[in-house]
Scaffold this active site. Sequence first.
Site, PDB file in Angstrom:
ATOM      1  N   GLN A  96     -18.951 -24.154 -36.790  1.00  0.00           N
ATOM      2  CA  GLN A  96     -19.692 -22.978 -36.064  1.00  0.00           C
ATOM      3  C   GLN A  96     -20.913 -22.674 -36.804  1.00  0.00           C
ATOM      4  OE1 GLN A  96     -17.628 -18.710 -37.251  1.00  0.00           O
ATOM      5  NE2 GLN A  96     -16.003 -20.461 -37.009  1.00  0.00           N
ATOM      6  N   HIS A  98     -23.820 -19.113 -36.757  1.00  0.00           N
ATOM      7  CA  HIS A  98     -24.257 -17.848 -36.442  1.00  0.00           C
ATOM      8  C   HIS A  98     -25.457 -17.832 -36.367  1.00  0.00           C
ATOM      9  CE1 HIS A  98     -20.147 -17.020 -37.534  1.00  0.00           C
ATOM     10  NE2 HIS A  98     -20.248 -17.286 -38.843  1.00  0.00           N
ATOM     11  N   ARG A 275     -20.054 -22.329 -31.392  1.00  0.00           N
ATOM     12  CA  ARG A 275     -19.297 -23.251 -31.841  1.00  0.00           C
ATOM     13  C   ARG A 275     -19.772 -24.876 -31.546  1.00  0.00           C
ATOM     14  NH1 ARG A 275     -16.442 -19.109 -29.760  1.00  0.00           N
ATOM     15  NH2 ARG A 275     -15.120 -18.087 -31.297  1.00  0.00           N
TER      16      ARG A 275
END
Length: 388
Positions: A96, A98, A275
Amino acid sequence: MDRLTNTIRPYAWGSTTLIPELLGIDPTGRPQAEMWMGAHPGAPSRLDRGTGATSLSEVIAADPAGELGRAALARFGPRLPFLFKVLAAGAPLSLQVHPDLAQAKEGYEAEERAGIPIDAPHRNYRDANHKPELICALTPFEGLCGFRDPEESARVLAALEVDSLKPYVDLLRAHPVEAALREVLTAVLTADRHEMAATVTELAAACTRLGGAQYEAYASLAHHFPGDPGVLAATLLNHVQLQPGEALFLGAGVPHAYLGGLGVEIMANSDNVLRCGLTPKHVDVPELLRVVRFEPNDPGVLRPEASASGEELYETPIDEFRLSRHVRAEGASPTELTAATPQIVLCTAGNPTLGGLTLTPGEAVFVPAEERAELSGTGTVFRATVVA
């Protein structure tokens, strides 16, 4: 100050034993992935000041200046700006990234305008905040963090001697760094799923044959997520093994995945995740490629810097959280922890005392701004607060 009651999240990747071992309780046999400490609306901690249990978020909302302090309130608004966790990975988490603050605000507003429900499985942005984070190992801890140099990834893939990987090896060697990483990750995530599944199967067999910690990690990923493009994407990242007390800081746009172990984690108060794979959850490839920073970097293992007071600080470039550790030997003098900012103090070993409260491993205390807090006794605590 207040002893906290915290929610344990039962995500499928959670360990069945690590959190119970920390807390000194019997395992339930079910995964226990994260213990949340803070005021995040998804699972706020609870406390009791004599009138019954209430959430920390409600306590802060009733008196933001008193609980947070005026400096933190002015800088971050009427909310606790960090979320503190114990994380116990028994299986790999999703690969993943952010968003940064601007990307989070833009993405959140766009999905709000589109009328996507906040809890919809295909929603990317559940709030308008960024999510930098720091993970500190309590046990040996394994993860993937940030792109490594494309030439190194090319060597790793070439050593597997899998014909279907050769086009990716050529791409990694044929372009400038940023373009190489972008082209390979795009190719991996948009490849035909049937062909990718066959490639991942061959990759896993070759990794098992070669052995070694790094290749064993990729083989394990393929075992947990057969045919998943994220397995191949993982080979582009730095493989990191932390020892207890060592930490990783993860900024915006840095691809990462935790593979196994127990740690304390602190982050800005957000739940925004995009993701790449290693998950049955929603993967939005175009949005992911917009957010990822295609630049190699050293994962930068952090070790705490000790001060004269005995506080060991994990330095990060983020003001929403500040993590430090106190390891107290028998007979050590009391340490003053009083601060103008809110704090959550977590015990991870021994039975130290904070402000008259004796703590056991896994117990946490919320300390409002300006409240007297003296730490004594023997044990280890992690202290979470903010820079304001």
